[in-house]
Scaffold this motif. Structure first.
Motif, short mmCIF file in Angstrom:
data_model
loop_
_atom_site.label_atom_id
_atom_site.label_comp_id
_atom_site.label_asym_id
_atom_site.label_seq_id
_atom_site.Cartn_x
_atom_site.Cartn_y
_atom_site.Cartn_z
N MET A 1 0.84 -1.20 0.00
CA MET A 1 0.00 0.00 0.00
C MET A 1 0.87 1.25 0.00
SD MET A 1 -3.07 -1.23 2.54
CE MET A 1 -3.88 0.33 2.68
N ARG A 2 1.96 1.21 0.76
CA ARG A 2 2.82 2.38 0.79
C ARG A 2 3.48 2.62 -0.55
NH1 ARG A 2 6.40 1.70 6.07
NH2 ARG A 2 7.07 3.81 5.63
N ARG A 3 3.91 1.55 -1.20
CA ARG A 3 4.54 1.71 -2.51
C ARG A 3 3.55 2.30 -3.52
NH1 ARG A 3 5.87 -2.74 -5.13
NH2 ARG A 3 5.29 -4.27 -3.55
N LEU A 4 2.32 1.80 -3.47
CA LEU A 4 1.32 2.30 -4.42
C LEU A 4 1.04 3.77 -4.16
CD1 LEU A 4 -1.17 -0.68 -4.58
CD2 LEU A 4 0.42 0.07 -6.33
N GLN A 5 0.99 4.11 -2.89
CA GLN A 5 0.73 5.51 -2.57
C GLN A 5 1.86 6.40 -3.09
OE1 GLN A 5 0.83 6.87 1.61
NE2 GLN A 5 -1.03 8.00 1.10
N ALA A 6 3.08 5.91 -2.90
CA ALA A 6 4.23 6.70 -3.36
C ALA A 6 4.20 6.84 -4.88
CB ALA A 6 5.52 6.03 -2.91
N GLU A 7 3.79 5.78 -5.56
CA GLU A 7 3.84 5.81 -7.01
C GLU A 7 2.69 6.59 -7.63
OE1 GLU A 7 4.86 2.07 -8.57
OE2 GLU A 7 4.08 2.51 -10.58
N PHE A 8 1.48 6.45 -7.07
CA PHE A 8 0.32 7.07 -7.70
C PHE A 8 -0.23 8.28 -6.96
CE2 PHE A 8 0.00 4.06 -10.96
CZ PHE A 8 0.23 2.80 -10.44
N GLY A 9 0.33 8.59 -5.80
CA GLY A 9 -0.17 9.75 -5.07
C GLY A 9 -1.58 9.59 -4.55
N THR A 10 -1.99 8.35 -4.28
CA THR A 10 -3.34 8.12 -3.78
C THR A 10 -3.42 8.50 -2.31
OG1 THR A 10 -3.08 6.10 -5.03
CG2 THR A 10 -5.17 6.41 -3.91
N ALA A 11 -4.53 9.13 -1.94
CA ALA A 11 -4.77 9.35 -0.51
C ALA A 11 -5.34 8.07 0.07
CB ALA A 11 -5.76 10.50 -0.32
N ILE A 12 -5.00 7.77 1.30
CA ILE A 12 -5.50 6.54 1.92
C ILE A 12 -6.25 6.87 3.20
CG2 ILE A 12 -4.87 4.33 2.95
CD1 ILE A 12 -2.47 4.19 1.23
N LEU A 13 -7.43 6.30 3.33
CA LEU A 13 -8.21 6.41 4.57
C LEU A 13 -8.25 5.00 5.14
CD1 LEU A 13 -10.06 7.97 6.45
CD2 LEU A 13 -11.94 7.52 4.93
N MET A 14 -7.52 4.78 6.21
CA MET A 14 -7.41 3.41 6.72
C MET A 14 -8.11 3.26 8.06
SD MET A 14 -4.36 0.92 6.71
CE MET A 14 -3.58 0.29 8.11
N ILE A 15 -8.92 2.23 8.15
CA ILE A 15 -9.66 1.98 9.38
C ILE A 15 -9.05 0.76 10.05
CG2 ILE A 15 -11.92 1.45 10.34
CD1 ILE A 15 -12.92 2.42 7.51
N THR A 16 -8.74 0.87 11.31
CA THR A 16 -8.13 -0.27 11.98
C THR A 16 -8.27 -0.13 13.48
OG1 THR A 16 -6.06 -1.45 12.31
CG2 THR A 16 -5.89 0.89 12.00
N HIS A 17 -7.97 -1.20 14.19
CA HIS A 17 -7.92 -1.12 15.64
C HIS A 17 -6.48 -1.27 16.11
CE1 HIS A 17 -7.86 -5.42 14.86
NE2 HIS A 17 -7.14 -5.48 15.96
N ASP A 18 -5.58 -1.49 15.15
CA ASP A 18 -4.20 -1.84 15.50
C ASP A 18 -3.30 -0.60 15.49
OD1 ASP A 18 -1.65 -2.90 15.69
OD2 ASP A 18 -2.08 -4.58 14.38
N LEU A 19 -2.95 -0.14 16.69
CA LEU A 19 -2.11 1.05 16.77
C LEU A 19 -0.69 0.79 16.29
CD1 LEU A 19 -3.33 2.55 20.12
CD2 LEU A 19 -3.18 3.75 17.95
N GLY A 20 -0.30 -0.48 16.24
CA GLY A 20 1.04 -0.80 15.76
C GLY A 20 1.15 -0.59 14.27
N VAL A 21 0.17 -1.07 13.55
CA VAL A 21 0.17 -0.92 12.09
C VAL A 21 0.17 0.55 11.70
CG1 VAL A 21 -1.36 -1.15 10.11
CG2 VAL A 21 -0.90 -3.13 11.54
N VAL A 22 -0.60 1.30 12.44
CA VAL A 22 -0.76 2.71 12.15
C VAL A 22 0.54 3.49 12.37
CG1 VAL A 22 -1.83 4.71 13.21
CG2 VAL A 22 -3.22 2.82 12.44
N ALA A 23 1.33 3.05 13.34
CA ALA A 23 2.54 3.79 13.68
C ALA A 23 3.49 3.90 12.52
CB ALA A 23 3.25 3.12 14.86
#
Lengths: 306, 313, 354
Positions: free
Chosen positions: B184-206
């Protein structure tokens, strides 16, 4: 994790059966049909009282006041509320007494069918393997027997009676209950709470009756309430064909059978037993539908996932 | 947003505002019942049977007020979505490639051959080995990680400006999770997509978010850029969450849980929803605190009556 | 064989194998395909400790746990519980064993019978083993409820009236009712909200201290496992690849799979997350239907060499570690070594799980 447990906590003390009851209470069709059934049961129980109140008995033939000089049955009037039948008997009282037979046959045979079906279905679903194969094949055979032919054969051997009727109806009903129970048991067998019971050291019988049975009851009860009207009609069919209760005991079925020849001159002889049958069957069917909806509410609301 | 149920009206979302900028990532963090999923699903019109009020502006247009046809056009082309369980998001009876092609052809006039070529290219982009062969497989022949990659491929097929990911890694193993986040990070870097991510995991978010919004019981408790949230969280709920997490690199000690349980959303009590479990509760808390800025980063706001510079003591 | 049995060892697993035959639709038997869920495991669980068992989906940890508790029959191998070989146990001995080894399930919604009242559910162990009846049983159940943090007045409620965390407490109460020696916790907090997890983990810790319990703690969440465990065993595709005291495992992982696993765990700290050089394994775990030869990890291993595909490494101490830290690897990871991501051995990616 996708469960609105938040809502469950706020409302205290609501077990699963209590919830079903509350939903039924709010359903107008359920309330009306339940009250109707209660009324029918009361009528059946109070039949002798009603008879003595009116002053007629079901088998007495009132030839002088009940039949016209030409021998034609008398229509509904002040003495005979539903008119008389071909032998001058009081149709009203006969319909009231017929309620007893119908209810007895309908309920008892359904209860028997459910008891047998549940036990066999549990055994087949739980033990699997050879036991399942044998029992399932038996159920298949029973379900494919032609009931009318079989009923006729049995009655000609054993003679018509209420007990035979009940037995025959139960015999043809248990297998569908068994199938449903077997299917449910197969899936419930794999649940984690069954595994938990096994890990605690519970034996097979305990698991079947303490863990699995309560969860199977819900669909069984729905099916049973729908079995009853079918059984009532089945009994009416049998007595219509002369295979059921021995006359002069009135049942709606044999009344209908007798009334065919007279429908042109005595409409009340056909209509009242027929209407009684219709109302009773309808009430049980409606109640069964409502119970099914109450046990499995289909919520159209969007799911709250997290 | 509220849902009528036989037990009463569930007030699932009570006044929530958030925003994500072009090319950046906003993470909405919350537990079950926080309303994070329903609010994002409602934005793209995927919730039925709820009473919704408010606005959802996407590139200046209100999604909640849009006619159904326009909304459908926006979905897929402007906004892509990834759900939690890829096994249930893909149709089991249709080939994977076909599902990709359908997604493309629903929005653009493309020939079948060209669509198929695009599908293969997309599968390769998301890291499916031997894409030209796997494009004809059925979903049951893919593993969980590969299915999620396929979902991502479908979501980015039309180069959307916004990608909504609802718990994309919760159902995956941790090594596969790392792969998906990396993708997901690579795709964002390549295409400039904004990401809205829903999660309960504070580790992933960090490791992933630029900005984080913490939700609880249907309301936003705190929003902040990444570092300030972890380093100087203001709201007691955020603080409690971070403190209760077991960490592999921290010494082994008794954990500090948040006491109590989340409140019922049927007839919720007035004021701050966290009152009953808060260690710092005051009389003032019966009045709902607004989402106000706290000292430090300008983007850091918290819905709490505690002073904005509470760490200064 | 175990003549000098160590009294400190509560459970010893020797050469445990569990294969599930796969029915591929043929009427009689299958094509001979077999799922190698557990493929030769030796393990020791010591009295009073918490042994963590980690691994990803399909590694066989749940199957291993169920074989130890005898909910599943092992295909071969031995499980020795408190000096007694359970595999050959009679029905009565098995029953006694069941009161001494219990299981806490993962799913707080599925592990409790929705149509039974909570007091009855917790009272099951007492009833099944004939330990307490009637009023006595009710009292003991209520005492248990208090111990796990539930209100004893909720004795007659149904599971649906409780939250996830509370239901898990119910499951725990049921498991410790007969004060077992061994409690296997199968992902006990994975299905719970983050803010509730800490409560349940603390509860488990308190109960262990109070009743002297031994835990086998299974999880895929490494942070949780590290926090609760004394020792940790890592499983991959049916085999144990590394065993070590918790702190050692996290500081000095020896097996490349362990290193990759640890590297993939997200930490709730942005500085750590940024600094972190991730070893991101490519591909998916292979299918347990057809596991790779010799070392199972060799097709994905960044340090693999030809010998890894020929000779299976034994589980023993490496790189000068003490006897407590064992790893099954020919080329273990040294302290501070950073692993590349791509598999070292070129070739076809092993067919992954369908």
């Amino acid at each position: 994790m996708a469960e609105p447990t938040v809502a469950a906590r706020a409302i205290e003390g609501r077990g699963p059966w209590r919830l079903v009851y509350e939903r039924l209470r709010r359903d107008p069709a359920a309330v009306v049909s339940a009250l109707t059934i209660v009324a029918i049961v009361l009528i059946a129980l109070a039949a002798p009282l009603i008879a003595s109140a009116v002053g007629h008995t079901p088998s007495t033939q009132y030839r002088d006041i009940g039949l016209s000089p030409a021998g034609i049955p008398v229509g509904p009037n002040g003495t005979f509320w539903f008119g008389t039948d071909s032998l001058g008997r009081d149709v009203f009282i006969r319909v009231v007494y017929g309620t007893r037979i119908s209810l007895l046959a309908g309920v008892v045979s359904s209860v028997l069918a459910v008891l047998v079906g549940v036990v066999i279905g549990l055994a087949a679903g739980y033990f699997g393997g050879v036991v399942d194969t044998v029992l399932s094949r038996i159920m298949d055979v029973v379900l494919s027997l032609p009931f009318l032919v079989f009923a006729i054969a049995l009655v000609s051997v054993a003679g018509p009676s209420l007990t035979i009727s009940i037995g025959v109806i139960a015999f043809f009903s248990w297998a569908s209950v068994g199938r449903i129970v077997r299917g449910q048991t197969l899936s419930l067998k794999e649940t984690e709470y069954v595994e938990a019971a096994r890990s605690l050291g519970a034996g097979d019988l305990r698991i079947m009756f303490v863990e699995i049975l309560p969860n199977v009851l819900a669909p069984v009860i729905v099916y049973a309430t729908l079995l009853i009207p079918g059984a009532i009609v089945f009994e009416a069919t049998l007595s219509f064909l002369g295979l059921g209760v021995i006359p002069p005991t009135p049942t709606w079925g044999n009344m209908l059978s007798d009334s065919i020849a007279f429908y042109r001159v005595a409409w009340w002889f056909v209509v009242f037993p027929g209407a009684a049958l219709l109302v009773t069957t309808l009430a049980f069917n409606l109640l069964g539908d409502s119970v099914r909806d109450a046990v499995n509410p289909h919520r159209g609301v969007g799911r709250e996932s997290k | 947003m509220s849902f009528p149920t036989p037990d009463g009206v569930v007030e699932a979302v009570r006044g929530v505002s958030f925003g994500v900028e072009r090319g950046r990532t906003l993470a909405i963090v919350g537990e079950s019942g926080s309303g994070k999923s329903v609010s994002t699903h409602a934005i793209v019109g995927l919730i039925r049977g709820a009473r919704v009020s408010g606005r959802a502006l996407f590139e200046g247009r209100d999604l909640l007020a849009m006619p159904a046809d326009d909304l459908r056009r926006v979905r897929g082309a402007g906004i892509g979505m990834i759900f939690q369980s890829p096994q249930s998001s893909l149709h089991p009876y249709y080939r994977v490639g076909w599902q990709l092609e359908e997604a493309i052809r629903a929005h653009e006039r493309v020939e079948k051959k060209a669509a198929r070529a695009r599908a293969i290219e997309l599968l390769r982009l998301v890291g499916i080995p031997r894409a030209e062969r796997r494009v004809d497989d059925y979903p049951h022949q893919f593993s969980g990680g590969m299915l999620q990659r396929t979902m991502i491929a479908i979501a980015v097929a039309l180069n959307p400006r916004l990608l909504i990911a609802d718990e994309p890694t919760t159902a995956l193993d941790v090594t596969v999770q790392a792969q998906i986040i990396d993708l997901m990070r690579r795709l964002q870097a390549e295409f400039g997509t904004a990401i809205l991510m829903i999660t309960h995991d504070l580790g992933v978010v960090a490791g992933m978010a630029d900005e984080i919004a913490v939700m609880y019981a249907g309301q936003v408790m705190e929003t902040a850029p990444r570092r300030p949230l972890y380093r100087h969280s203001h709201h007691p709920y955020t603080e409690g969450l971070l403190r209760s997490l077991p960490r592999a690199d921290a010494p082994r000690a008794r954990l500090t849980p948040i006491r109590g349980q989340p409140p019922s959303l049927i007839g919720p009590p007035p004021g701050c929803p966290f009152q009953a479990r808060c260690d710092y509760v005051m009389d003032l808390c019966v009045e709902r605190p607004p989402l106000a800025p706290v000292q430090g980063d300008p983007g850091h706001r918290s819905a709490c009556w505690l002073p904005p510079d509470r760490w200064a003591q | 064989m175990s003549a000098g049995a160590n009294p400190d060892v509560l459970v010893r697993v020797e050469g445990l194998v569990k294969h599930f035959p796969v029915k591929t639709g043929a009427l009689f038997g299958g094509s001979g395909e077999v799922v190698h869920a557990v493929d030769g495991v030796d393990l020791e669980i010591r009295r009073g400790e918490t042994l963590g068992l980690v691994g990803e989906t399909g590694c066989g940890k749940s199957t291993l746990a169920r074989c130890i508790i005898r909910l599943l029959e092992p295909t071969s191998g031995r499980v020795v519980f408190d000096g007694q070989d359970i595999a050959g146990a009679s029905a009565r001995e098995l029953r006694t064993f069941r009161s001494r080894a219990q299981l806490v399930f993962q799913d707080p919604y599925g592990s409790l019978n929705p149509r039974r009242r909570v007091g009855s559910i917790i009272g099951d162990p007492f009833e099944i083993h004939g330990v307490a009846k009637g009023g006595d049983r009710v009292e003991r159940v209520k005492a248990l409820m208090r111990v796990v943090g539930l209100n004893p007045e909720h004795y007659n409620r149904f599971p649906a009236e409780f939250s996830g965390g509370q239901r898990q407490r119910i499951g725990i109460a049921r498991a410790i009712a007969l004060q077992p020696c061994l409690v296997v916790c199968d992902e006990p907090v994975s299905a719970l909200d983050v803010s509730i997890r800490a409560q349940i983990l603390n509860l488990l810790g308190d109960l262990q201290a109070e009743f002297g319990l031994t835990y086998l703690f299974i999880s895929h969440d490494l942070s949780v496992v590290e926090h609760v465990s004394d020792r940790v065993a890592v499983m991959y595709l049916g085999k144990i690849v590394e065993v070590a005291p918790a702190a050692d495992l996290y500081a000095h992982p020896r097996h490349p799979y362990t290193a990759a696993l640890l590297s993939a765990v997200p930490v709730a700290d942005p500085d750590v997350a940024d600094r972190h050089q991730r070893t991101i394994l490519t591909g998916d775990p292979p299918s347990p239907l057809d596991p790779p030869r010799a070392c199972r990890f060799h097709p994905r291993c960044p340090k693999a060499q030809p010998v890894c595909a020929e000779r299976e490494p034994a589980l023993e101490p490496r790189l000068g570690d003490g006897p407590e830290h064992t790893a099954a690897c020919h080329f273990p990871v040294a302290d501070g070594e950073l692993l590349p991501t791509a598999p070292a051995l070129a070739g076809e990616p092993w067919p992954s799980r369908p």
